[in-house]
Design a protein around this motif. Structure first.
Motif, mmCIF file in Angstrom:
data_model
loop_
_atom_site.group_PDB
_atom_site.id
_atom_site.type_symbol
_atom_site.label_atom_id
_atom_site.label_comp_id
_atom_site.label_asym_id
_atom_site.label_seq_id
_atom_site.Cartn_x
_atom_site.Cartn_y
_atom_site.Cartn_z
ATOM 1 N N CYS A 289 0.534 -0.735 0.279
ATOM 2 C CA CYS A 289 -0.146 -0.400 -0.099
ATOM 3 C C CYS A 289 0.751 1.267 -0.185
ATOM 4 N N ARG A 291 1.478 3.500 1.847
ATOM 5 C CA ARG A 291 2.584 3.109 3.775
ATOM 6 C C ARG A 291 3.223 2.233 3.722
ATOM 7 N N CYS A 292 3.410 1.153 2.905
ATOM 8 C CA CYS A 292 4.186 -0.009 2.873
ATOM 9 C C CYS A 292 5.522 1.745 2.030
ATOM 10 N N CYS A 363 4.768 -2.661 8.397
ATOM 11 C CA CYS A 363 3.193 -0.962 7.899
ATOM 12 C C CYS A 363 2.222 -1.126 8.409
ATOM 13 N N CYS A 366 -1.398 -2.000 6.600
ATOM 14 C CA CYS A 366 -1.642 -2.969 5.905
ATOM 15 C C CYS A 366 -0.450 -4.582 6.597
#
Ligand SMILES: [Zn+2]
Length: 391
Positions: A289, A291-292, A363, A366
């Motif tokens: 995602c 944010r990863c 993360c 996720c």
């Protein structure tokens, strides 16, 4: 011997069943194949559930391919029971062991009030508009119907949302949602092709609706003239199949990401800066995602509103259309998306580069210990902030 005599002879050599017998016994649930031998336009107006379509004119030519098992019991029907009687006789001659013809055909079936289905079709008035899609096997009528039923949310009706919106509308994506709280400014017109000179001062969602209606009146445009926040984002996003994120600020990008992971909706991400653009597709729990990719760091070059150095007017056209292409592939479930890849475009070099992206097990959105709290998405502040600069 005239036709009446011929038909009489044929009927002596075949077995006929009534519509009620078909309804009660000679049906697919009991192992019978229903064979419709009418023409395409008749089939299109309605046919029995789970019937196989093989017009009388092609019966002998295609029977062995369409009906490979000659021991399989078959009920043949047409509109009134004449063509099916002849077809039943032909099938017997071809070696089919157990063939019956339905008396009275589809008309009798329908008049008796028995259930049938009308296949979904791209309307006659839409055939010309989508004819170039209909000719691609991977899209075709089925794909076009899928697009017409699909809903895509554009976060931002600006630089990226403009080309994506225009092409998604032209392609016949049935519902486009637009989230934007801004009004059209003259400085937008160099690249935000949804908006025209006469739109200056209008809310962007209204200006966009006007343009998209001209592009394709089949498309329903839903306006969300709000700033996305923790309180409204889930309600707005939950009804859409794909989110196209073209927001010009980092807070919204994180908010969209976290809400999309909560709702398990794919997000097609894009960003632009001067001559450079990026795109990727984030599919919750299948690939990384946002944010990863950017856990907490906020590289200012990724947030165009943080910079007033500008953007080449044509650049959002390229990145926005990559996003639109990804959205269509996701809707049609074709090809390979940018999930797990970051595509980086350099307009000056005219080069595309790809970087592999991996899910971050840590993360915050996720990962295995993720805890999503939309209320806690921080306001990202730019190092070099400029008043009113917009993507
Ligand atoms: Zn993640």
């Amino acid at each position: 011997m005239d036709f009446k005599d011929l038909l009489g002879e044929v009927k002596k050599q075949i077995r006929e069943v009534t519509v009620h017998e078909v309804q009660d016994k000679y049906n697919p649930e009991n192992g019978f194949t229903l064979l419709d031998v009418r023409e395409k336009d008749e089939w299109d107006q309605g046919h029995l559930t789970n019937a196989i379509f093989l017009p009388r004119g092609f019966l002998e030519v295609k029977a062995e391919k369409t009906l490979p098992d000659k021991n399989q019991p078959i009920v043949v029907y047409c509109a009134g029971g004449v063509r099916s009687a002849l077809a039943a006789k032909s099938l017997q001659e071809l070696g089919y062991k157990d063939v019956v013809s339905m008396i009275g055909g589809f008309n009798e079936w329908k008049n008796t009030g028995l259930p049938f289905i009308v296949p979904e079709k791209v309307g006659k008035d839409q055939m010309a508009r989508y004819s170039r899609h209909l000719r691609i096997p991977e899209v075709g009528e089925k794909g076009q119907l899928k697009l017409l039923k699909s809903k895509v949310l554009l976060v931002g009706a600006g630089g990226l949302g403009s080309p994506a919106g225009v092409y998604l509308a032209a392609s016949g994506v049935g519902t486009l949602g637009l989230v934007d709280h801004d009004v059209v400014d003259e400085s937008n017109l160099q690249r935000q092709i949804l908006h025209w000179t006469s739109s200056i001062g209008m809310p962007k969602v209204d200006s966009a609706r006007r343009t998209l209606f001209e592009v394709n009146p089949d498309v329903k445009v839903r306006s969300h003239h709000v700033r996305l926040d923790a309180g409204n984002i889930l309600d707005i996003m939950q009804d859409y199949d794909v989110i196209v994120s073209g927001s010009d600020n980092f807070t919204t990008a994180y908010l969209v990401n976290d809400a999309a992971v909560l709702l398990k909706k794919p997000v097609v991400y894009g960003s632009i800066f001067r001559f450079d653009g990026q795109a990727s597709t984030f599919i919750p729990y299948q690939g990384p995602c946002f944010r990863c990719l950017y856990a907490t760091a906020t590289p200012p070059e990724l947030a165009p509103s943080c910079d007033e150095a500008g953007v080449l007017g044509v650049l959002p056209g390229i990145i926005g259309l990559i996003q639109a292409t990804e959205a269509i592939k996701l809707l049609l479930n074709i090809g390979t998306t940018l999930s797990g890849r970051l595509l980086v475009f350099d307009a000056l070099e005219m080069s595309f580069r790809q970087f592999k992206l991996r899910r971050d097990p840590e993360c915050a959105t996720c990962g295995k210990n993720a805890h999503i709290d939309l209320e806690s998405v921080p306001e990202f502040v730019c190092a070099v902030q400029s008043a009113g600069a917009k993507g």
